[in-house]
Structure formats: C-alpha cells, structure tokens
Design an enzyme around this catalytic site. Structure first.
Site, PDB file in Angstrom:
ATOM      1  N   GLY A 115       0.799  -1.225   0.000  1.00 16.22           N
ATOM      2  CA  GLY A 115       0.000   0.000   0.000  1.00 16.22           C
ATOM      3  C   GLY A 115       0.829   1.270   0.000  1.00 16.22           C
ATOM      4  N   ASP A 154       2.575   2.482   2.380  1.00 16.13           N
ATOM      5  CA  ASP A 154       3.865   2.204   3.036  1.00 16.13           C
ATOM      6  C   ASP A 154       4.902   1.771   1.993  1.00 16.13           C
ATOM      7  OD1 ASP A 154       5.708   1.734   5.027  1.00 16.13           O
ATOM      8  OD2 ASP A 154       4.733  -0.070   5.824  1.00 16.13           O
ATOM      9  N   THR A 189      -7.576   2.349   5.905  1.00 16.97           N
ATOM     10  CA  THR A 189      -8.715   2.043   5.020  1.00 16.97           C
ATOM     11  C   THR A 189      -8.362   1.133   3.844  1.00 16.97           C
ATOM     12  OG1 THR A 189      -8.412   3.960   3.577  1.00 16.97           O
ATOM     13  CG2 THR A 189      -9.772   4.279   5.550  1.00 16.97           C
ATOM     14  N   GLY A 190      -7.110   0.673   3.809  1.00 20.81           N
ATOM     15  CA  GLY A 190      -6.718  -0.263   2.741  1.00 20.81           C
ATOM     16  C   GLY A 190      -6.649  -1.668   3.310  1.00 20.81           C
ATOM     17  N   VAL A 191      -5.449  -2.182   3.430  1.00 19.39           N
ATOM     18  CA  VAL A 191      -5.208  -3.531   3.966  1.00 19.39           C
ATOM     19  C   VAL A 191      -5.883  -3.722   5.336  1.00 19.39           C
ATOM     20  CG1 VAL A 191      -3.397  -5.141   4.725  1.00 19.39           C
ATOM     21  CG2 VAL A 191      -2.993  -3.669   2.768  1.00 19.39           C
TER      22      VAL A 191
HETATM   23  N1  AR6 Z   1      -0.847   7.807  -1.981  1.00 20.68           N
HETATM   24  C1  AR6 Z   1      -1.962   8.035  -1.264  1.00 20.68           C
HETATM   25  N2  AR6 Z   1      -2.765   7.064  -0.809  1.00 20.68           N
HETATM   26  C2  AR6 Z   1      -2.415   5.792  -1.103  1.00 20.68           C
HETATM   27  C3  AR6 Z   1      -1.260   5.458  -1.849  1.00 20.68           C
HETATM   28  C4  AR6 Z   1      -0.447   6.540  -2.295  1.00 20.68           C
HETATM   29  N3  AR6 Z   1       0.657   6.347  -2.988  1.00 20.68           N
HETATM   30  N4  AR6 Z   1      -1.197   4.098  -1.961  1.00 20.68           N
HETATM   31  C5  AR6 Z   1      -2.280   3.609  -1.337  1.00 20.68           C
HETATM   32  N5  AR6 Z   1      -3.018   4.614  -0.819  1.00 20.68           N
HETATM   33  P1  AR6 Z   1      -2.951   0.952   3.044  1.00 20.68           P
HETATM   34  P2  AR6 Z   1      -3.601   0.545   5.893  1.00 20.68           P
HETATM   35  C6  AR6 Z   1      -4.269   4.566  -0.036  1.00 20.68           C
HETATM   36  O1  AR6 Z   1      -3.325  -0.444   2.736  1.00 20.68           O
HETATM   37  O2  AR6 Z   1      -4.987   0.149   5.558  1.00 20.68           O
HETATM   38  C7  AR6 Z   1       0.824  -1.821   4.595  1.00 20.68           C
HETATM   39  O3  AR6 Z   1       1.252  -3.052   4.096  1.00 20.68           O
HETATM   40  C8  AR6 Z   1      -5.136   3.354  -0.152  1.00 20.68           C
HETATM   41  O4  AR6 Z   1      -5.984   3.456  -1.296  1.00 20.68           O
HETATM   42  O5  AR6 Z   1      -1.717   1.501   2.423  1.00 20.68           O
HETATM   43  O6  AR6 Z   1      -3.371   1.501   7.021  1.00 20.68           O
HETATM   44  C9  AR6 Z   1       1.457  -1.478   5.940  1.00 20.68           C
HETATM   45  O7  AR6 Z   1       2.773  -1.970   6.040  1.00 20.68           O
HETATM   46  C10 AR6 Z   1      -5.927   3.390   1.129  1.00 20.68           C
HETATM   47  O8  AR6 Z   1      -7.060   4.242   1.008  1.00 20.68           O
HETATM   48  O9  AR6 Z   1      -2.782   1.168   4.649  1.00 20.68           O
HETATM   49  C11 AR6 Z   1       0.540  -2.154   6.905  1.00 20.68           C
HETATM   50  O10 AR6 Z   1       0.855  -3.505   7.075  1.00 20.68           O
HETATM   51  C12 AR6 Z   1      -4.968   4.060   2.121  1.00 20.68           C
HETATM   52  O11 AR6 Z   1      -3.899   4.565   1.330  1.00 20.68           O
HETATM   53  C13 AR6 Z   1      -0.811  -2.014   6.258  1.00 20.68           C
HETATM   54  O12 AR6 Z   1      -0.563  -1.903   4.864  1.00 20.68           O
HETATM   55  C14 AR6 Z   1      -4.420   3.146   3.190  1.00 20.68           C
HETATM   56  O13 AR6 Z   1      -4.207   1.853   2.658  1.00 20.68           O
HETATM   57  C15 AR6 Z   1      -1.527  -0.783   6.705  1.00 20.68           C
HETATM   58  O14 AR6 Z   1      -2.822  -0.793   6.175  1.00 20.68           O
END
Ligand code: AR6
Length: 175
Positions: free
Chosen positions: A37, A39, A122-124
């Site tokens: 994501g 990260d 809101t992702g993973v």
């Molecule tokens: N810019 C802005 N938003 C983004 C981007 C980007 N480049 N890429 C994704 N998003 P997530 P979490 C959005 O899964 O739910 C990781 O593996 C995405 O659409 O990145 O907090 C970490 O290491 C979503 O709405 O984070 C943890 O293990 C939002 O960012 C875990 O994921 C968050 O999605 C954290 O999960």
C-alpha cells in the site's frame, strides 16, 4: 480548501509520495520495516535511507507515531504511524483517532508547517472509509486547539470515490 482555527484543510486526489510539504504521514505497521500500500510506495519512492532510519526506531505501537527524514521525497519528514486493523465487534476508533492526533503532534514538534495524510487503515487494515474519514477530520480539528506550527493539512486520497467522500464530509463539517 477549508479554514479551521487558522489551519487550512485541503483535499486532493493523488499519490502522497509526490507531495511537496514538510511532513507526509505513512500508514505503516508496527514493525516500521515496510509493507504494501502507501507504506510500500513511500519506501520505494523515498529510497533506502528511510528504512535505515526506521530500523533504529524499534517499531511503533498502534495509534502512536515516529518520525524519519524523507530520503529522496520532496517532503522533509515522514511521520510513520500505525492505524488499527478494523474489527467488526470491537471499537477501535480511538486508536485511529490517536494515529492522526499523534502524527500531527509529532510533526508540530518538528516545526512542520504542512502535513499530508493518506486514509490511514482504510486499505489492507479494512476500516470502513466513511467512518474512518469522520475520525480523521475530528482528530485534525481537535488538534488545532493545541497546534503551534502547522498551517496546512492535506488529505491525499488515492481514488476518485475517496476524494468525493472527503469533500462531502468536510463540506458538512464546516457548515
Ligand atoms: N498515496 C496516497 N494514498 C495511497 C497510496 C499513495 N501512494 N497508496 C495507497 N493509498 P494501506 P492501511 C491509499 O493499505 O490500511 C501496509 O502493508 C489506499 O488506497 O496503504 O493503514 C502497511 O505496512 C488506502 O485508502 O494502509 C501495513 O501492514 C490508504 O492509502 C498495512 O498496509 C491506506 O491503505 C496498513 O494498512
């Protein structure tokens, strides 16, 4: 653009790694050693310097925040926070609230004037987007009461739907 207690709140659609601002927030996990994501995107775009610094931080608890420099990114700092994994039968909203609040606080301590957030959890981690956006906005608004240095908060949404959701929420909140 919205104004709240002298802070400008901006909503944009895009990739947070491209932002030019003092601090961007990473939705990390407790190890702070990278992941998928946003990260993964931050570590890929920022380069190995960020991971090197993260290794020295000893991880991060859910709702807390830690800071590193931002490697090759245009931002000065990356604030790494850990949102909660969503659980249907357990209220974890306070942890999500804290993730936003503590990220603001840490960036403020580092004299950041601008900070950008992704939609943490809101992702993973599966947090429902509407609920998560309410918590995000409330936390940021509450922080303005003790804010010292931050002048601008940007919510960076990756999808058109998320962008629209935040626009609607902010419009309602600011009424
Ligand atoms: N810019 C802005 N938003 C983004 C981007 C980007 N480049 N890429 C994704 N998003 P997530 P979490 C959005 O899964 O739910 C990781 O593996 C995405 O659409 O990145 O907090 C970490 O290491 C979503 O709405 O984070 C943890 O293990 C939002 O960012 C875990 O994921 C968050 O999605 C954290 O999960």
């Amino acid at each position: 653009m919205f104004k709240y207690n002298n802070i400008t709140i901006e909503i944009i659609k895009g990739d947070i790694t491209k932002l030019e601002c003092d601090a961007i927030v990473n939705a990390a996990n407790k190890t702070l050693l990278g992941g998928g994501g946003v990260d993964g995107a931050i570590h890929r775009a920022g380069g190995s310097k960020i991971l090197e610094e993260c290794r020295k931080l000893g991880g991060c608890q859910t709702g807390e925040a830690k800071i590193t420099t931002a490697g090759r990114l245009k931002a000065k700092y990356v604030v790494h926070t850990v949102g909660p994994v969503y659980k249907k039968n357990e209220d974890r909203s306070e942890l999500l609230y804290n993730a936003y609040y503590n990220s603001m606080k840490l960036a403020d301590e580092y004299n950041a004037k601008s900070i950008a957030f992704p939609a943490i959890s809101t992702g993973v981690y599966g947090y429902p987007k509407s609920e998560a956006s309410d918590i995000a906005v409330k936390s940021v608004k509450d922080y303005t009461k003790i804010n010292k240095n931050i002048e601008k908060v940007t919510f960076v949404l990756f999808s058109e739907d998320d962008y629209r959701l935040y626009c609607t929420k902010l419009e309602n909140y600011m009424k």
